[in-house]
Scaffold this motif. Structure first.
Motif, PDB file in Angstrom:
ATOM      1  N   THR A  72       6.586 -10.934   1.164  1.00  0.00           N
ATOM      2  CA  THR A  72       5.131 -10.580   1.683  1.00  0.00           C
ATOM      3  C   THR A  72       4.923  -9.173   1.819  1.00  0.00           C
ATOM      4  O   THR A  72       3.982  -8.759   2.362  1.00  0.00           O
ATOM      5  N   ASP A  73       6.122  -8.304   1.812  1.00  0.00           N
ATOM      6  CA  ASP A  73       5.906  -7.024   2.122  1.00  0.00           C
ATOM      7  C   ASP A  73       6.184  -6.164   0.804  1.00  0.00           C
ATOM      8  O   ASP A  73       6.317  -4.895   0.965  1.00  0.00           O
ATOM      9  N   MET A  74       6.042  -6.542  -0.115  1.00  0.00           N
ATOM     10  CA  MET A  74       6.098  -5.694  -1.393  1.00  0.00           C
ATOM     11  C   MET A  74       4.818  -4.829  -1.416  1.00  0.00           C
ATOM     12  O   MET A  74       3.694  -5.103  -1.250  1.00  0.00           O
ATOM     13  N   ILE A  75       5.153  -3.655  -2.004  1.00  0.00           N
ATOM     14  CA  ILE A  75       4.253  -2.624  -1.949  1.00  0.00           C
ATOM     15  C   ILE A  75       3.590  -2.356  -3.426  1.00  0.00           C
ATOM     16  O   ILE A  75       4.174  -2.520  -4.414  1.00  0.00           O
ATOM     17  N   GLY A  76       2.101  -2.157  -3.217  1.00  0.00           N
ATOM     18  CA  GLY A  76       1.680  -1.861  -4.779  1.00  0.00           C
ATOM     19  C   GLY A  76       0.657  -0.920  -4.578  1.00  0.00           C
ATOM     20  O   GLY A  76       0.201  -0.412  -3.529  1.00  0.00           O
ATOM     21  N   PRO A  77      -0.116  -0.582  -5.586  1.00  0.00           N
ATOM     22  CA  PRO A  77      -1.217   0.471  -5.634  1.00  0.00           C
ATOM     23  C   PRO A  77      -2.545   0.030  -4.526  1.00  0.00           C
ATOM     24  O   PRO A  77      -2.890  -1.255  -4.617  1.00  0.00           O
ATOM     25  N   GLY A  78      -2.767   0.940  -3.766  1.00  0.00           N
ATOM     26  CA  GLY A  78      -3.919   0.777  -3.005  1.00  0.00           C
ATOM     27  C   GLY A  78      -3.335   0.511  -1.491  1.00  0.00           C
ATOM     28  O   GLY A  78      -4.245   0.690  -0.560  1.00  0.00           O
ATOM     29  N   ASP A  79      -2.314   0.094  -1.327  1.00  0.00           N
ATOM     30  CA  ASP A  79      -1.669  -0.144   0.037  1.00  0.00           C
ATOM     31  C   ASP A  79      -1.529   1.048   0.831  1.00  0.00           C
ATOM     32  O   ASP A  79      -1.361   2.151   0.050  1.00  0.00           O
ATOM     33  N   THR A 169       5.593   0.970   8.244  1.00  0.00           N
ATOM     34  CA  THR A 169       4.698  -0.366   8.443  1.00  0.00           C
ATOM     35  C   THR A 169       3.577  -0.039   7.542  1.00  0.00           C
ATOM     36  O   THR A 169       2.918   0.617   7.111  1.00  0.00           O
ATOM     37  N   LEU A 170       3.022  -1.383   7.333  1.00  0.00           N
ATOM     38  CA  LEU A 170       1.919  -1.666   6.333  1.00  0.00           C
ATOM     39  C   LEU A 170       0.714  -1.404   7.316  1.00  0.00           C
ATOM     40  O   LEU A 170       0.511  -2.485   7.891  1.00  0.00           O
ATOM     41  N   ASN A 171      -0.130  -0.459   6.986  1.00  0.00           N
ATOM     42  CA  ASN A 171      -1.361  -0.134   7.476  1.00  0.00           C
ATOM     43  C   ASN A 171      -2.342  -1.507   6.961  1.00  0.00           C
ATOM     44  O   ASN A 171      -3.278  -1.931   7.779  1.00  0.00           O
ATOM     45  N   GLN A 172      -2.686  -1.099   5.843  1.00  0.00           N
ATOM     46  CA  GLN A 172      -3.582  -2.053   5.040  1.00  0.00           C
ATOM     47  C   GLN A 172      -3.053  -2.500   3.826  1.00  0.00           C
ATOM     48  O   GLN A 172      -2.356  -1.951   2.933  1.00  0.00           O
ATOM     49  N   ALA A 173      -2.974  -4.007   3.670  1.00  0.00           N
ATOM     50  CA  ALA A 173      -2.227  -4.698   2.661  1.00  0.00           C
ATOM     51  C   ALA A 173      -3.249  -5.167   1.386  1.00  0.00           C
ATOM     52  O   ALA A 173      -4.250  -5.776   2.085  1.00  0.00           O
ATOM     53  N   ILE A 174      -3.100  -4.352   0.446  1.00  0.00           N
ATOM     54  CA  ILE A 174      -4.153  -4.733  -0.739  1.00  0.00           C
ATOM     55  C   ILE A 174      -3.444  -5.504  -1.625  1.00  0.00           C
ATOM     56  O   ILE A 174      -3.873  -6.531  -2.274  1.00  0.00           O
ATOM     57  N   THR A 175      -2.186  -5.127  -2.023  1.00  0.00           N
ATOM     58  CA  THR A 175      -1.444  -6.018  -3.026  1.00  0.00           C
ATOM     59  C   THR A 175      -1.136  -7.455  -2.637  1.00  0.00           C
ATOM     60  O   THR A 175      -1.475  -8.314  -3.440  1.00  0.00           O
TER      61      THR A 175
END
Length: 380
Positions: A72-79, A169-175
């Motif tokens: 659930t916390d995988m990082i991708g473009p746009g995050d 921490t994840l501020n905005q989740a796009i992926t």
């Protein structure tokens, strides 16, 4: 009298071209046999339960592969990431926006007591999957989890700072999100909190659907593949309700199912499904059945396209004889499908009936006049 004979002759001659509501059973069977070899039409006689085509619920397989959920916390473009760097002892960062102590210059290592934290501006992962960290430069983080990104940043600063600690921490989740649109209460981007949300879960999280479930189609776009699933099928067939996957685009489309009614029936129309499933018996009764003056109950046909084992669409004509008592039970088991054509065959024996009707219409004015003359004569 000559006028009457002439009129009758014209009427009888016209019987050969009396209008029909469509072909008879024999004409349909003959045309099927003579169909072009390039588009062969299969004729299936519905006489036993084995002749009934399987319903969609019996043949339906999962339209999408149930992919294993990613972290659930995988990082991708746009995050967008919030990054906090904690330092003790000799510090590289400080709360003073790069100042490193009284009279010091930016970038100098300064010994300080206690722990200091530097909150970096929000970092958006670019299209290449990179972020920029002061002094560390460009770091590739796409496909990494939050804890892995923390380790990458900490490793990049280890030679520049004394034992730095990093909190991301994840501020905005796009992926880790899906796009939901169409006939839902709250369309937009929806973050998958557990990555185990099913397709019906996503609809519910978007506020639920608008309209009637039997009229809605869920279109899923996943990795350049489009799949359409009826919402009713999604509810009634749990195997279809697979997990949504990050990056999916879901659209609820108002797409009522209909079937066409043609031929010698009580109603020629395009008929919407009144409920989630409609049997052939319900379809026949819903349109008024066979026209007693024109139709042949033994010549009821259902035309539809069926996919063969190779996935090709094959035209199939199902014939059922409603003059047999057993056909009424079989008609309850045969399910209608979207875009079916229900055809009521024209009765081959209705031509004499039409001729009698025509003759009756021709003679009716004459008989009326004759009766009137006789009445006048009797009055005298």
């Amino acid at each position: 009298m000559k006028f009457v004979v002439l009129t009758l002759s014209v009427g009888v001659a016209g019987c050969a071209s009396l209008p029909n509501s469509g072909p008879t059973r024999k004409q349909i069977e003959r045309s099927v046999l003579e169909s072009n070899a390039e588009v062969p039409i299969r004729l299936v006689e519905i006489k036993t339960g084995a002749d009934i085509p399987l319903t969609s619920s019996n043949t339906m397989k999962p339209a999408l592969i149930d992919l294993p959920p990613p972290p659930t916390d995988m990082i991708g473009p746009g995050d967008v990431l919030d990054i906090n760097i904690y330092e003790a002892g000799v510090t590289l960062f400080s709360n003073a926006g790069g100042a490193t102590g009284s009279g010091g210059q930016a970038g100098q290592l300064v010994a300080s007591s206690g722990v200091q934290v530097q909150k970096l501006p929000p970092s958006r992962v670019d299209d290449n999957g990179d972020i920029m960290i002061p002094y560390a430069g460009r770091l590739h983080v796409v496909g990494q989890t939050i804890s892995e990104v923390e380790a990458i940043i900490r490793s990049s600063l280890r030679r520049l700072s004394q034992n730095p600690q990093v909190l991301v921490t994840l501020n905005q989740a796009i992926t880790n999100s899906v796009i939901v649109s169409g006939e839902v209460v709250k369309p937009g981007r929806l973050v998958l909190q557990t990555n185990r949300e099913t397709l019906s879960d996503v609809i519910a999280l978007a506020g639920g659907y608008r309209g009637t479930a039997k009229d809605l189609t869920l279109r899923i776009v996943r990795r350049n593949e489009n799949v359409d699933i009826r919402v009713n099928d999604l509810i009634e067939t749990p195997a279809l309700d697979v997990r949504a996957y990050p990056g999916d685009r879901l659209m609820l489309i108002n797409n009522p199912r209909t079937f066409a009614v043609l031929g010698a029936s009580g109603r020629v129309d395009q008929v919407p499904f009144g409920q989630s499933s409609v049997s052939l018996a319900e379809a026949i009764s819903g349109v008024g059945g066979t026209n007693p003056n024109l139709g042949d109950p033994a010549a009821i046909f259902l035309f539809r396209y069926v996919r063969d084992e190779q996935g090709n669409e094959v035209p199939v004509a199902y014939h059922i004889n409603m003059m047999r008592a057993g056909s009424y039970f079989l008609a309850q088991k045969l399910a209608m499908q979207n875009k079916d054509v229900l055809y009521f065959g024209n009765a081959g024996a209705n031509q004499p009936s039409k001729m009698l009707q025509l003759v009756s219409q021709l003679f009716s004015p004459i008989l009326t006049v004759t009766a009137g003359v006789q009445t006048v004569q009797n009055g005298k």
